[in-house]
Design an enzyme around this catalytic site. Sequence first.
Site, PDB file in Angstrom:
ATOM      1  CB  ALA A   1     -25.678   2.643  41.264  1.00  0.00           C
TER       2      ALA A   1
ATOM      3  CE  LYS B   1     -17.229   7.049  43.244  1.00  0.00           C
ATOM      4  NZ  LYS B   1     -16.503   8.054  43.983  1.00  0.00           N
TER       5      LYS B   1
ATOM      6  CE1 TYR C   1     -17.021   3.779  46.059  1.00  0.00           C
ATOM      7  CE2 TYR C   1     -16.679   2.593  44.152  1.00  0.00           C
ATOM      8  CZ  TYR C   1     -16.522   3.709  45.105  1.00  0.00           C
ATOM      9  OH  TYR C   1     -15.388   5.116  44.267  1.00  0.00           O
TER      10      TYR C   1
ATOM     11  CG  ASN D   1     -11.693  13.230  46.408  1.00  0.00           C
ATOM     12  OD1 ASN D   1     -11.409  11.846  45.615  1.00  0.00           O
ATOM     13  ND2 ASN D   1     -11.169  13.224  48.160  1.00  0.00           N
TER      14      ASN D   1
ATOM     15  CG  ASN E   1     -22.788  15.023  55.558  1.00  0.00           C
ATOM     16  OD1 ASN E   1     -22.894  14.724  54.794  1.00  0.00           O
ATOM     17  ND2 ASN E   1     -23.040  14.368  56.513  1.00  0.00           N
ATOM     18  CB  VAL E   2     -20.701  16.515  50.181  1.00  0.00           C
ATOM     19  CG1 VAL E   2     -19.481  17.210  50.558  1.00  0.00           C
ATOM     20  CG2 VAL E   2     -20.382  14.929  50.080  1.00  0.00           C
TER      21      VAL E   2
ATOM     22  CB  ILE F   1      -5.551   4.660  44.600  1.00  0.00           C
ATOM     23  CG1 ILE F   1      -6.553   5.039  43.146  1.00  0.00           C
ATOM     24  CG2 ILE F   1      -4.472   5.959  44.523  1.00  0.00           C
ATOM     25  CD1 ILE F   1      -5.504   4.934  42.087  1.00  0.00           C
TER      26      ILE F   1
ATOM     27  CB  SER G   1     -15.061   4.784  40.763  1.00  0.00           C
ATOM     28  OG  SER G   1     -14.830   3.241  41.134  1.00  0.00           O
TER      29      SER G   1
HETATM   30  P1  NAP Z   1     -11.176   7.961  51.677  1.00  0.00           P
HETATM   31  O1  NAP Z   1      -9.722   8.056  52.661  1.00  0.00           O
HETATM   32  O2  NAP Z   1     -11.909   7.129  52.018  1.00  0.00           O
HETATM   33  O3  NAP Z   1     -11.008   9.907  51.740  1.00  0.00           O
HETATM   34  C1  NAP Z   1     -12.399  10.353  50.940  1.00  0.00           C
HETATM   35  C2  NAP Z   1     -12.684  11.065  51.972  1.00  0.00           C
HETATM   36  O4  NAP Z   1     -14.084  11.603  52.247  1.00  0.00           O
HETATM   37  C3  NAP Z   1     -12.845  11.652  53.244  1.00  0.00           C
HETATM   38  O5  NAP Z   1     -11.780  12.155  54.721  1.00  0.00           O
HETATM   39  C4  NAP Z   1     -14.171  11.050  54.395  1.00  0.00           C
HETATM   40  O6  NAP Z   1     -14.448  11.172  55.624  1.00  0.00           O
HETATM   41  C5  NAP Z   1     -14.869  12.108  53.278  1.00  0.00           C
HETATM   42  N1  NAP Z   1     -16.258  12.409  53.164  1.00  0.00           N
HETATM   43  C6  NAP Z   1     -16.788  10.533  53.434  1.00  0.00           C
HETATM   44  N2  NAP Z   1     -17.934  11.194  53.695  1.00  0.00           N
HETATM   45  C7  NAP Z   1     -18.062  12.570  53.393  1.00  0.00           C
HETATM   46  C8  NAP Z   1     -18.986  13.567  53.772  1.00  0.00           C
HETATM   47  N3  NAP Z   1     -20.432  13.003  53.794  1.00  0.00           N
HETATM   48  N4  NAP Z   1     -19.591  14.879  53.760  1.00  0.00           N
HETATM   49  C9  NAP Z   1     -17.456  15.145  53.297  1.00  0.00           C
HETATM   50  N5  NAP Z   1     -16.927  14.315  52.904  1.00  0.00           N
HETATM   51  C10 NAP Z   1     -17.259  13.391  53.435  1.00  0.00           C
HETATM   52  O7  NAP Z   1     -11.078   7.928  50.408  1.00  0.00           O
HETATM   53  P2  NAP Z   1     -10.351   7.641  48.667  1.00  0.00           P
HETATM   54  O8  NAP Z   1      -9.829   6.116  48.906  1.00  0.00           O
HETATM   55  O9  NAP Z   1      -9.315   8.996  49.092  1.00  0.00           O
HETATM   56  O10 NAP Z   1     -11.478   8.356  48.370  1.00  0.00           O
HETATM   57  C11 NAP Z   1     -11.417   9.410  47.228  1.00  0.00           C
HETATM   58  C12 NAP Z   1     -12.470   9.117  46.094  1.00  0.00           C
HETATM   59  O11 NAP Z   1     -12.414   8.443  44.981  1.00  0.00           O
HETATM   60  C13 NAP Z   1     -14.295   9.529  46.359  1.00  0.00           C
HETATM   61  O12 NAP Z   1     -14.661   9.131  46.089  1.00  0.00           O
HETATM   62  C14 NAP Z   1     -13.372   7.317  45.705  1.00  0.00           C
HETATM   63  O13 NAP Z   1     -14.620   6.594  45.885  1.00  0.00           O
HETATM   64  C15 NAP Z   1     -12.444   7.553  44.747  1.00  0.00           C
HETATM   65  N6  NAP Z   1     -12.140   6.363  44.692  1.00  0.00           N
HETATM   66  C16 NAP Z   1     -11.126   5.887  45.203  1.00  0.00           C
HETATM   67  C17 NAP Z   1     -10.378   4.573  45.085  1.00  0.00           C
HETATM   68  C18 NAP Z   1      -9.404   3.919  45.351  1.00  0.00           C
HETATM   69  O14 NAP Z   1      -8.681   3.169  45.321  1.00  0.00           O
HETATM   70  N7  NAP Z   1      -8.905   4.542  46.622  1.00  0.00           N
HETATM   71  C19 NAP Z   1     -10.763   4.589  43.309  1.00  0.00           C
HETATM   72  C20 NAP Z   1     -11.258   5.079  42.538  1.00  0.00           C
HETATM   73  C21 NAP Z   1     -12.505   6.012  42.897  1.00  0.00           C
HETATM   74  P3  NAP Z   1     -14.097  10.232  56.692  1.00  0.00           P
HETATM   75  O15 NAP Z   1     -13.270   9.489  56.570  1.00  0.00           O
HETATM   76  O16 NAP Z   1     -14.145  11.155  58.157  1.00  0.00           O
HETATM   77  O17 NAP Z   1     -15.960   9.989  56.155  1.00  0.00           O
END
Ligand code: NAP
Length: 254
Positions: free
Chosen positions: A166, A168, A164, A90, A63-64, A197, A152
């Site tokens: 704040a 980012k 979120y 990430n 857990n990060v 995305i 983000s």
């Molecule tokens: P995602 O599909 O929800 O994947 C995030 C991963 O991080 C999941 O496997 C999650 O595990 C894991 N995680 C969550 N809390 C954690 C913790 N405390 N310790 C370790 N791992 C943890 O999200 P994503 O869309 O790929 O997003 C990845 C990053 O890009 C994030 O930082 C997000 O804010 C950023 N982002 C995404 C978008 C978008 O449109 N998708 C846009 C802008 C920014 P669990 O599922 O088990 O919780």
Amino acid sequence: MNVRDSVVVITGGGQGLGRAMAVHLAGKGARLALIDLNEERLQEAVSQCKEAGAPDARYYLCNVAREAEVESAFARIDEDFGAIDALVNNAGILRDGLFVKAKDGQIVKKMSLDQWQAVIDVNLTGVFLCGREAAVRMIEKDRKGCIINISSISRAGNMGQTNYSAAKAGVAAMTVTWAKELARYGIRSMAIAPGFIETEMTASMKPEALEMMCKMIPLHRMGKPEEIAHTVAYILENDYVSGRVIEVDGALRL
Ligand code: NAP
């Protein structure tokens, strides 16, 4: 940095953007250490990395947001791989909600402290902890490394995302700070600010909200995880980029 044989740590590497980055870098011959919470998804991601050509890929349940877990995971990664060349911060979560919601002058709802704290813990403190441990290892081993933080488009401020946005914005500021502080050790720091995305995270949004968002994006579509992964590879491979945020958002600006 030559990605081939470099040791790259990716948090949230089990699914979504993190997994896409891992598989993309695996195809370029990187050695991968994936951090996440779900063992099954991590095992799948590691297999995909190996199939894509990674000389080595391992996973670490961590857990990060928890300091002791992060310190122990980075110590194990350093021991298993011999060094750390790059980190992609990430892992992230959403706990959206309006700051304060009222109807007819009556408060209906407000963002809870739990909602605020959960997002700050993972999306800001988690980045701080993993960034710090990666930098410690890079300096100790005298590696000219690179830290990439996933910010983000919401860092500019977005409705329903006080917590979120704040976090980012903080991530973007830490990136510049680290680029300045760590340059003396040969370590670069960059951020990527994705727009919308296609991942599990956005799949959890209401379909009406997603459709409305796509109409607002000048390129009229959501981004693909591979397009973020491509940007990660570009940053790793270009040794003169540091201290900046690259926006990958189809020209959408909030
Ligand atoms: P995602 O599909 O929800 O994947 C995030 C991963 O991080 C999941 O496997 C999650 O595990 C894991 N995680 C969550 N809390 C954690 C913790 N405390 N310790 C370790 N791992 C943890 O999200 P994503 O869309 O790929 O997003 C990845 C990053 O890009 C994030 O930082 C997000 O804010 C950023 N982002 C995404 C978008 C978008 O449109 N998708 C846009 C802008 C920014 P669990 O599922 O088990 O919780």
